[in-house]
Design a protein around this motif. Structure first.
Motif, PDB file in Angstrom:
ATOM      1  N   LYS A 197       9.713  -4.021  -7.388  1.00  0.00           N
ATOM      2  CA  LYS A 197       9.658  -5.127  -6.423  1.00  0.00           C
ATOM      3  C   LYS A 197      10.150  -4.694  -5.041  1.00  0.00           C
ATOM      4  N   MET A 198       9.602  -3.573  -4.572  1.00  0.00           N
ATOM      5  CA  MET A 198       9.915  -3.104  -3.222  1.00  0.00           C
ATOM      6  C   MET A 198       8.622  -2.633  -2.570  1.00  0.00           C
ATOM      7  N   ASP A 199       8.638  -2.544  -1.259  1.00  0.00           N
ATOM      8  CA  ASP A 199       7.409  -2.108  -0.603  1.00  0.00           C
ATOM      9  C   ASP A 199       7.278  -0.588  -0.705  1.00  0.00           C
ATOM     10  N   ALA A 200       6.049  -0.123  -0.557  1.00  0.00           N
ATOM     11  CA  ALA A 200       5.741   1.291  -0.777  1.00  0.00           C
ATOM     12  C   ALA A 200       6.484   2.204   0.191  1.00  0.00           C
ATOM     13  N   SER A 201       6.633   1.796   1.446  1.00  0.00           N
ATOM     14  CA  SER A 201       7.324   2.656   2.411  1.00  0.00           C
ATOM     15  C   SER A 201       8.807   2.799   2.066  1.00  0.00           C
ATOM     16  N   THR A 202       9.421   1.740   1.569  1.00  0.00           N
ATOM     17  CA  THR A 202      10.817   1.809   1.144  1.00  0.00           C
ATOM     18  C   THR A 202      10.943   2.746  -0.047  1.00  0.00           C
ATOM     19  N   LEU A 203      10.021   2.637  -1.000  1.00  0.00           N
ATOM     20  CA  LEU A 203      10.054   3.510  -2.163  1.00  0.00           C
ATOM     21  C   LEU A 203       9.911   4.966  -1.738  1.00  0.00           C
ATOM     22  N   THR A 204       8.969   5.253  -0.861  1.00  0.00           N
ATOM     23  CA  THR A 204       8.755   6.622  -0.395  1.00  0.00           C
ATOM     24  C   THR A 204      10.019   7.173   0.253  1.00  0.00           C
ATOM     25  N   ARG A 205      10.654   6.380   1.078  1.00  0.00           N
ATOM     26  CA  ARG A 205      11.890   6.790   1.755  1.00  0.00           C
ATOM     27  C   ARG A 205      13.011   7.043   0.740  1.00  0.00           C
TER      28      ARG A 205
END
Length: 162
Positions: A71-79
């Motif tokens: 439940k997080m956005d993809a850019s946050t996950l990538t970071r």
């Protein structure tokens, strides 16, 4: 006081006082500080432990699917994934086609996650001891019920994920 004013006064007193968002953030900061202090002993942030745990449980998994599951956005996950890859705890390998990637936990990642799990458990047990297991279970139930009820509200993507 007339009889019409009494129910209105009682209703006003029954409403929550203060800002719910502020109160929840205060609680979250205090709980996060508790867990962060314990997790720091093994060199991880709580978000990194959570990410390692999800990759272990769900992997190999596409980062986009992992973001949805967490439940997080993809850019946050990538970071958040980058330091785990840099440390050698997670790898991003080729997926089914040239454009897709799959996150895998490495053997050293499994070891780090096992070490971190002991610290997480210590933090959890200390919280249970401090608050009482019944209060913690009630808090979990209240959070779960609230999340279910809030699911009907439209999500505003503003990058407030962890």
């Amino acid at each position: 006081m007339d009889s019409a004013a009494a129910p209105a006064s009682q209703a006003a007193q029954a409403l929550p006082q203060g800002c719910t968002n502020f109160k929840l953030r205060q609680l979250m900061r205090r709980v996060a500080t508790h867990y962060d202090a314990e997790m720091a002993q093994c060199g991880l942030k709580t978000t990194q432990y959570s990410l390692l745990s999800h990759v272990l449980k769900l992997g190999p998994i596409r980062p986009g699917d992992l973001a949805v599951a967490m439940k997080m956005d993809a850019s946050t996950l990538t970071r958040n994934l980058r330091p785990l890859v840099d440390a050698g705890w997670v790898t991003l390998e080729a997926g089914a086609d040239a454009r897709s990637r799959l996150a895998h936990i490495t053997d050293t990642g499994r070891d780090k996650r096992a070490e971190a799990q002991r610290h997480w458990k210590a933090a959890q047990l200390a919280l249970n001891e401090t608050l009482g297991a019944e209060r913690v279970m009630a808090l979990h139930a209240l959070v779960d019920e609230s999340m279910d009820l809030l699911a009907a509200l439209p999500m505003q993507e503003a990058g407030h994920d962890e």
